[in-house]
Design an enzyme around this catalytic site. Structure first.
Site, short mmCIF file in Angstrom:
data_model
loop_
_atom_site.label_atom_id
_atom_site.label_comp_id
_atom_site.label_asym_id
_atom_site.label_seq_id
_atom_site.Cartn_x
_atom_site.Cartn_y
_atom_site.Cartn_z
N ASN A 229 0.87 -1.18 0.00
CA ASN A 229 0.00 0.00 0.00
C ASN A 229 0.91 1.23 0.00
O ASN A 229 1.53 1.53 1.01
CB ASN A 229 -0.88 -0.04 1.27
CG ASN A 229 -1.70 1.21 1.45
OD1 ASN A 229 -1.78 2.05 0.55
ND2 ASN A 229 -2.33 1.34 2.62
N HIS B 118 -9.42 0.96 5.15
CA HIS B 118 -8.15 1.18 5.85
C HIS B 118 -8.37 2.16 7.00
O HIS B 118 -9.17 3.09 6.89
CB HIS B 118 -7.11 1.74 4.86
CG HIS B 118 -5.73 1.75 5.42
ND1 HIS B 118 -5.30 2.70 6.32
CD2 HIS B 118 -4.68 0.90 5.25
CE1 HIS B 118 -4.04 2.44 6.67
NE2 HIS B 118 -3.65 1.34 6.04
N GLU C 149 -6.73 4.57 8.01
CA GLU C 149 -6.50 5.99 7.67
C GLU C 149 -7.71 6.58 6.96
O GLU C 149 -8.03 7.77 7.13
CB GLU C 149 -5.21 6.11 6.82
CG GLU C 149 -3.98 5.87 7.69
CD GLU C 149 -2.75 5.36 6.96
OE1 GLU C 149 -2.71 5.40 5.71
OE2 GLU C 149 -1.80 4.91 7.65
N GLU D 290 -4.99 -5.16 10.66
CA GLU D 290 -3.99 -4.10 10.85
C GLU D 290 -4.27 -3.36 12.15
O GLU D 290 -5.07 -2.41 12.16
CB GLU D 290 -4.05 -3.11 9.68
CG GLU D 290 -3.73 -3.72 8.34
CD GLU D 290 -3.18 -2.68 7.37
OE1 GLU D 290 -2.12 -2.92 6.81
OE2 GLU D 290 -3.82 -1.63 7.21
N GLY E 61 2.90 2.03 10.80
CA GLY E 61 3.89 3.10 10.68
C GLY E 61 4.62 3.43 11.96
O GLY E 61 5.31 4.45 12.04
N SER F 113 3.77 -2.33 10.22
CA SER F 113 5.21 -2.39 10.47
C SER F 113 5.85 -3.72 10.07
O SER F 113 6.79 -4.18 10.71
CB SER F 113 5.52 -2.05 11.94
OG SER F 113 5.15 -0.72 12.23
P1 PGA Z 1 3.13 0.18 7.52
O1 PGA Z 1 1.60 0.39 7.00
O2 PGA Z 1 3.62 -1.11 6.91
O3 PGA Z 1 3.85 1.39 7.04
O4 PGA Z 1 3.05 0.08 9.02
C1 PGA Z 1 0.74 -0.70 6.84
C2 PGA Z 1 -0.59 -0.24 6.28
O5 PGA Z 1 -1.10 0.80 6.70
O6 PGA Z 1 -1.17 -0.92 5.41
#
Ligand code: PGA
Length: 245
Positions: free
Chosen positions: A9, A88, A90, A158, A164, A204
């Protein structure tokens, strides 16, 4: 048997120059595992045909209409995408998306012939309050429309606090949630469909922890953010998935 899936992603990262990363990823994609990259919408068309599967990061619930700035599932499909990430965290946070919106988007994606990579995950406060499984169960019940098949749906677990941040749940914690998701899918859709849906872990994932995560029960691959931007990071993750049992 479920085919392994390494999904990247790119979020709001990447201009045309980033497409050069796909060449080395395409080499790694010649193994058993499927490799999917979800670049920004501006790159979907140009990213197709380069040896990896391409997906969108979101779509609108309607097929067309007066929705400035939005993109429909049919448009992603038309540009060459085969998958779309939905729900997601976000999107849920930045755009106030709730389960009912995600459910409507899933339907739209299926109508357009896309595979949905549906995200679920708890916040740190929810985990600390020991509500993780309730939260995940609620998100699954609320976000997945009836009619899922193993070909139409991938579920990504997730934990929000792992995205992140460099923090990763323990392998036991990942296994507990993945086993729970599997049992919920089997209950809702029957054993055949429930067992055929692929479950990804995300948050991560890096070359250094990928092999350990891929050894966990009911982990069929990963949804990777930061470490999917560069082939130097993503290829070792793909390789670890291909090497996993
Ligand atoms: P990350 O993000 O691997 O940077 O932690 C994962 C994601 O949001 O799909």
């Amino acid at each position: 048997m479920r085919r392994k899936l390494a999904a990247g992603n790119w979020k709001m990262n990447g201009t045309k120059a980033a497409l050069a990363e796909l060449d080395a990823m395409a080499e790694a994609a010649k193994g058993d595992a499927e490799v999917l990259i979800c670049p920004p919408a501006t790159l979907v068309d140009a990213a197709c045909g380069k040896g990896v599967l391409i997906g969108g990061q979101d779509c609108h619930a309607e097929a067309s209409g007066a929705h400035t700035g939005d993109i429909s599932a049919a448009m992603l499909k038309d540009a060459g995408a085969t998958h779309v990430i939905l729900g997601h965290s976000e999107r849920r946070m930045d755009h106030d998306e709730h389960d009912e919106h995600v459910r409507a988007k899933c339907k739209a994606a299926w109508d357009a012939g896309l595979v949905v990579v549906l995200c679920c995950g708890e916040s740190l406060a929810q985990r600390e309050a020991q509500n993780t499984l309730d939260i995940i169960g609620g998100q699954l019940a609320g976000s997945i429309p009836d009619g899922a098949t193993g070909h139409s749906l991938v579920v990504a677990y997730e934990p929000i606090w792992a995205i992140g941040t460099g923090k990763v749940p323990t392998m036991d914690q990942i296994g507990e949630v993945h086993d729970f998701i599997r049992s919920r899918l089997e209950k809702r859709f029957g054993e055949g469909v429930g067992r055929s849906v692929r479950l990804l872990y995300g948050g991560s994932v890096k070359p250094s922890n990928a092999a350990e995560i891929f050894a966990v029960s009911n982990v069929d691959g990963a949804l990777v953010g930061g470490a999917s931007l560069k082939a130097a990071d993503f290829v070792p993750i793909i390789d670890a998935l291909n090497a996993s049992a």
